[in-house]
Write a protein that holds these residues in place. Structure first.
Motif, PDB file in Angstrom:
ATOM      1  N   PHE A  49       0.813  -1.218   0.000  1.00  0.00           N
ATOM      2  CA  PHE A  49       0.000   0.000   0.000  1.00  0.00           C
ATOM      3  C   PHE A  49       0.846   1.268   0.000  1.00  0.00           C
ATOM      4  CE2 PHE A  49      -2.571   3.425   1.667  1.00  0.00           C
ATOM      5  CZ  PHE A  49      -3.738   3.282   0.943  1.00  0.00           C
ATOM      6  N   ALA A  50       1.924   1.297   0.777  1.00  0.00           N
ATOM      7  CA  ALA A  50       2.720   2.527   0.861  1.00  0.00           C
ATOM      8  C   ALA A  50       3.276   2.949  -0.504  1.00  0.00           C
ATOM      9  CB  ALA A  50       3.851   2.354   1.881  1.00  0.00           C
ATOM     10  N   PRO A  51       3.927   2.050  -1.265  1.00  0.00           N
ATOM     11  CA  PRO A  51       4.375   2.466  -2.602  1.00  0.00           C
ATOM     12  C   PRO A  51       3.215   2.878  -3.512  1.00  0.00           C
ATOM     13  CG  PRO A  51       5.497   0.458  -1.930  1.00  0.00           C
ATOM     14  CD  PRO A  51       4.393   0.691  -0.942  1.00  0.00           C
ATOM     15  N   TYR A  52       2.080   2.171  -3.409  1.00  0.00           N
ATOM     16  CA  TYR A  52       0.899   2.553  -4.197  1.00  0.00           C
ATOM     17  C   TYR A  52       0.424   3.948  -3.825  1.00  0.00           C
ATOM     18  CZ  TYR A  52      -4.137   3.029  -4.912  1.00  0.00           C
ATOM     19  OH  TYR A  52      -5.381   3.524  -5.208  1.00  0.00           O
ATOM     20  N   PHE A  53       0.361   4.247  -2.538  1.00  0.00           N
ATOM     21  CA  PHE A  53      -0.069   5.573  -2.094  1.00  0.00           C
ATOM     22  C   PHE A  53       0.817   6.664  -2.682  1.00  0.00           C
ATOM     23  CE2 PHE A  53       0.533   9.147   0.780  1.00  0.00           C
ATOM     24  CZ  PHE A  53      -0.759   9.592   0.963  1.00  0.00           C
ATOM     25  N   VAL A  54       2.117   6.466  -2.621  1.00  0.00           N
ATOM     26  CA  VAL A  54       3.058   7.479  -3.110  1.00  0.00           C
ATOM     27  C   VAL A  54       2.938   7.647  -4.621  1.00  0.00           C
ATOM     28  CG1 VAL A  54       5.509   8.011  -3.402  1.00  0.00           C
ATOM     29  CG2 VAL A  54       4.661   7.205  -1.195  1.00  0.00           C
ATOM     30  N   ALA A  55       2.774   6.520  -5.344  1.00  0.00           N
ATOM     31  CA  ALA A  55       2.785   6.574  -6.804  1.00  0.00           C
ATOM     32  C   ALA A  55       1.446   6.961  -7.409  1.00  0.00           C
ATOM     33  CB  ALA A  55       3.222   5.223  -7.362  1.00  0.00           C
ATOM     34  N   ALA A  56       0.329   6.597  -6.758  1.00  0.00           N
ATOM     35  CA  ALA A  56      -0.965   6.737  -7.420  1.00  0.00           C
ATOM     36  C   ALA A  56      -2.004   7.543  -6.654  1.00  0.00           C
ATOM     37  CB  ALA A  56      -1.538   5.347  -7.724  1.00  0.00           C
ATOM     38  N   VAL A  57      -1.890   7.639  -5.347  1.00  0.00           N
ATOM     39  CA  VAL A  57      -2.898   8.355  -4.566  1.00  0.00           C
ATOM     40  C   VAL A  57      -2.470   9.797  -4.311  1.00  0.00           C
ATOM     41  CG1 VAL A  57      -4.224   8.395  -2.402  1.00  0.00           C
ATOM     42  CG2 VAL A  57      -3.636   6.209  -3.475  1.00  0.00           C
ATOM     43  N   ALA A  58      -1.214   9.986  -3.916  1.00  0.00           N
ATOM     44  CA  ALA A  58      -0.687  11.322  -3.640  1.00  0.00           C
ATOM     45  C   ALA A  58      -0.535  12.115  -4.942  1.00  0.00           C
ATOM     46  CB  ALA A  58       0.653  11.214  -2.922  1.00  0.00           C
ATOM     47  N   PRO A  59      -0.444  13.443  -4.857  1.00  0.00           N
ATOM     48  CA  PRO A  59      -0.291  14.271  -6.065  1.00  0.00           C
ATOM     49  C   PRO A  59       0.928  13.916  -6.896  1.00  0.00           C
ATOM     50  CG  PRO A  59      -0.878  15.630  -4.180  1.00  0.00           C
ATOM     51  CD  PRO A  59      -0.612  14.260  -3.647  1.00  0.00           C
ATOM     52  N   ASP A  60       2.062  13.603  -6.260  1.00  0.00           N
ATOM     53  CA  ASP A  60       3.268  13.158  -6.953  1.00  0.00           C
ATOM     54  C   ASP A  60       4.120  12.395  -5.952  1.00  0.00           C
ATOM     55  OD1 ASP A  60       5.345  15.068  -5.700  1.00  0.00           O
ATOM     56  OD2 ASP A  60       3.891  16.482  -6.530  1.00  0.00           O
ATOM     57  N   ALA A  61       5.211  11.763  -6.459  1.00  0.00           N
ATOM     58  CA  ALA A  61       6.014  10.870  -5.613  1.00  0.00           C
ATOM     59  C   ALA A  61       6.674  11.604  -4.455  1.00  0.00           C
ATOM     60  CB  ALA A  61       7.066  10.157  -6.453  1.00  0.00           C
ATOM     61  N   VAL A  62       7.195  12.801  -4.724  1.00  0.00           N
ATOM     62  CA  VAL A  62       7.865  13.554  -3.659  1.00  0.00           C
ATOM     63  C   VAL A  62       6.862  13.963  -2.584  1.00  0.00           C
ATOM     64  CG1 VAL A  62       9.099  15.688  -3.125  1.00  0.00           C
ATOM     65  CG2 VAL A  62       9.741  14.346  -5.134  1.00  0.00           C
ATOM     66  N   ALA A  63       5.716  14.499  -3.009  1.00  0.00           N
ATOM     67  CA  ALA A  63       4.681  14.864  -2.038  1.00  0.00           C
ATOM     68  C   ALA A  63       4.187  13.636  -1.288  1.00  0.00           C
ATOM     69  CB  ALA A  63       3.516  15.548  -2.750  1.00  0.00           C
ATOM     70  N   GLY A  64       4.105  12.491  -2.007  1.00  0.00           N
ATOM     71  CA  GLY A  64       3.644  11.270  -1.358  1.00  0.00           C
ATOM     72  C   GLY A  64       4.584  10.810  -0.259  1.00  0.00           C
ATOM     73  N   GLN A  65       5.910  10.834  -0.524  1.00  0.00           N
ATOM     74  CA  GLN A  65       6.864  10.442   0.517  1.00  0.00           C
ATOM     75  C   GLN A  65       6.800  11.396   1.698  1.00  0.00           C
ATOM     76  OE1 GLN A  65      10.750   8.723  -0.446  1.00  0.00           O
ATOM     77  NE2 GLN A  65      11.736  10.320   0.765  1.00  0.00           N
ATOM     78  N   ALA A  66       6.639  12.689   1.419  1.00  0.00           N
ATOM     79  CA  ALA A  66       6.536  13.660   2.514  1.00  0.00           C
ATOM     80  C   ALA A  66       5.269  13.425   3.334  1.00  0.00           C
ATOM     81  CB  ALA A  66       6.558  15.075   1.954  1.00  0.00           C
ATOM     82  N   LEU A  67       4.125  13.214   2.648  1.00  0.00           N
ATOM     83  CA  LEU A  67       2.867  12.978   3.365  1.00  0.00           C
ATOM     84  C   LEU A  67       2.936  11.703   4.188  1.00  0.00           C
ATOM     85  CD1 LEU A  67       0.255  13.949   0.610  1.00  0.00           C
ATOM     86  CD2 LEU A  67       0.658  15.144   2.781  1.00  0.00           C
ATOM     87  N   TRP A  68       3.546  10.664   3.616  1.00  0.00           N
ATOM     88  CA  TRP A  68       3.686   9.404   4.367  1.00  0.00           C
ATOM     89  C   TRP A  68       4.551   9.619   5.610  1.00  0.00           C
ATOM     90  CZ3 TRP A  68       0.913   5.126   3.423  1.00  0.00           C
ATOM     91  CH2 TRP A  68       1.258   3.963   4.117  1.00  0.00           C
ATOM     92  N   GLY A  69       5.602  10.407   5.454  1.00  0.00           N
ATOM     93  CA  GLY A  69       6.435  10.716   6.612  1.00  0.00           C
ATOM     94  C   GLY A  69       5.666  11.459   7.688  1.00  0.00           C
ATOM     95  N   TYR A  70       4.767  12.342   7.280  1.00  0.00           N
ATOM     96  CA  TYR A  70       4.014  13.108   8.272  1.00  0.00           C
ATOM     97  C   TYR A  70       2.987  12.243   9.003  1.00  0.00           C
ATOM     98  CZ  TYR A  70       6.123  17.159   5.999  1.00  0.00           C
ATOM     99  OH  TYR A  70       7.010  18.065   5.491  1.00  0.00           O
ATOM    100  N   THR A  71       2.405  11.240   8.313  1.00  0.00           N
ATOM    101  CA  THR A  71       1.494  10.334   9.025  1.00  0.00           C
ATOM    102  C   THR A  71       2.246   9.573  10.112  1.00  0.00           C
ATOM    103  OG1 THR A  71       1.826   8.455   7.516  1.00  0.00           O
ATOM    104  CG2 THR A  71       0.079  10.014   6.967  1.00  0.00           C
ATOM    105  N   GLN A  72       3.464   9.122   9.790  1.00  0.00           N
ATOM    106  CA  GLN A  72       4.261   8.408  10.784  1.00  0.00           C
ATOM    107  C   GLN A  72       4.694   9.350  11.912  1.00  0.00           C
ATOM    108  OE1 GLN A  72       4.539   4.917  10.330  1.00  0.00           O
ATOM    109  NE2 GLN A  72       3.071   5.583   8.803  1.00  0.00           N
TER     110      GLN A  72
END
Length: 464
Positions: A49-72
């Motif tokens: 799910f995490a790679p899917y979220f970054v690649a397909a759910v978030a606006p872009d990969a960089v924003a996705g990694q940042a958003l995932w970091g903020y959830t943690q």
């Protein structure tokens, strides 16, 4: 010799606190907790799910990694602030299972909601996905704290490390099987099971509900067969007061145990790095090579096999060299492996050597950079299990026997107190620099500082 002040309020004696063991069924059932929760970490937070979220759910990969970091980060702050308080109150009140039940329900609910994380989700749906991940993470991490607190009551102190290592191994096996099921049922077949739509990324989204169902089924043996602390006669208000008083006394007395204090600080620092590597490993691999779900899944199986193999090798090394040496070797390997994966891009390996980039439609792992990445993963994956299992063993060797439960509570706290820091820094650095590699590099100073602190711990002079 370090001073040993007595605890202010003695906690209730756990089952087996006199040195007796719980039944083998109870011990085996305790290990199913790791089996039940591991798919959340394997499928959701690391490889599917995490790679899917970054690649397909978030606006872009960089924003996705940042958003995932903020959830943690949010989950880590909540865990750091509340876990010692809840743990102290639970110690005073008695049973741990009611707490685990509520927390497991939080993880179940958070995982189930991930089905609605459709590609390109924005606005409220994106916020719902982030909230679900945060809720599931908080539930899982808090539940682990209470499950660990049951460990000293199941076996005598000298066998805590053995049962701890078995728990880790069982968890890795559970992660492997759940990942194999996802690949075998939903990724490899031309027509996925249950008629799932690959184009809508339903296999990735189903990893959440599948983890929830797995948790619901396999946590039952722990509730049915593991003995719990007896309930005290304290009211809830009195349990809160006594629990907080015990926590305050423990923290005040901790400086008198300088050797253990140094180890707990080391564990706090390198533990942050381990959590961050788990949380971002799959994300970084997908961003580097554009791997599809099948390749990410195979990579996840490889990493889990390495971690499980490392657990057995770590047990062999610990029997010969001790817990501290096993952790130190593990941290050195983690540093080397992290540097290795950070030195690799699609066109370059080990920072300086140019290679042919992966071609579209290529075979699995069919490029020099991918093979170099897998070689670095070998160095990175083997020490995961030993670093964690031997840490629990080392505390069992260092802690005074009559304060074993108290110090295992502090061990749990040290593993969560700054759990938000590494993910937060990864998120910030990724967002500011727009470079995922620089974000992941945050783990290196955490590993190095943890290793330096560990070097000053005396394993050959246990406190009594």
């Amino acid at each position: 010799m370090d001073d040993e002040p007595p605890p202010l309020v003695p906690p209730p004696a756990p089952h087996g606190g006199t040195g007796a063991s719980a039944s083998r069924l109870a011990q085996a059932s305790w290990t199913t907790f790791d089996w039940a929760f591991q798919p959340f970490f394997t499928l959701v937070t690391t490889f599917i799910f995490a790679p899917y979220f970054v690649a397909a759910v978030a606006p872009d990969a960089v924003a996705g990694q940042a958003l995932w970091g903020y959830t943690q980060t949010v989950a880590g702050i909540a865990i750091a602030l509340l876990s010692p308080v809840l743990g102290a109150v639970a110690d005073a009140a008695g049973p741990r299972k009611p707490w685990i039940l509520v927390l497991a329900a939080c993880t179940f609910a958070g995982c189930a909601l991930l089905w609605f994380a459709v590609p390109g989700a924005g606005g409220g749906m994106l916020l719902l996905t982030l909230a679900a991940i945060t809720l599931a993470t908080i539930g899982a991490e808090f539940a682990i704290v209470f499950n660990n607190a049951m460990l000293p009551g199941l076996v005598p102190p000298h066998r805590i490390g053995v049962l701890s290592a078995i728990g880790w191994g069982v968890g890795y096996i559970g992660g492997l099987i759940s990942l194999g099921l996802v690949l075998g049922l939903f990724v490899l077949p031309e027509v996925p099971a249950f008629g799932l739509d690959k184009a809508a990324h339903e296999a990735e989204r189903l990893s959440g509900p599948l983890s929830a169902l797995w948790l619901l089924v396999f946590i039952l043996p722990m509730f049915l067969f593991v003995p719990d602390q007896p309930r005290t006669t304290l009211s809830r208000r009195a349990a809160v007061r006594q629990g907080l008083a015990q926590l305050g006394a423990t923290l005040r007395h901790l400086p008198g145990h300088r050797n253990i204090l140094r180890f707990l600080l080391a564990h706090m620092i390198y533990g942050d790095a381990l959590l961050a590597i788990f949380a971002f490993g799959g994300i970084y691999a997908r961003a580097t090579f554009g791997w599809d779900l099948l390749t990410i899944g195979i990579f996840g199986i490889l990493l889990n096999v390495l971690a499980m193999t490392g657990s057995f090798l770590g047990g062999w090394l610990e029997a010969r060299a001790g817990s501290k040496a096993t952790i130190a070797v593990s941290l050195v390997m983690l540093i080397l492996g992290t540097i290795g994966i950070l030195s690799i891009s699609g066109e370059r390996i080990f920072f300086v050597f140019e290679v042919t980039p992966p071609a579209p439609g290529r075979a699995l792992f069919d490029s020099p950079a991918e093979w170099a990445f897998l070689a670095s993963t070998l160095v990175l994956g083997l020490p995961f299990g030993p670093a964690q299992a031997s840490s629990r063993s080392l505390l069992a060797r260092l802690a005074p026997p009559r304060l074993m439960t108290e110090f295992f509570g502090l061990y749990a706290l040290s593993g969560k107190a700054t759990a938000f820091l590494a993910p937060f820094l990864i998120g910030v650095i990724t967002e500011v620099t727009r470079d995922q590699r620089l974000g992941i590099a945050v783990v290196l100073p955490f590993l190095a500082l943890g290793l330096w602190l560990l070097a000053g711990v005396r394993e050959d002079r246990p406190e009594r």
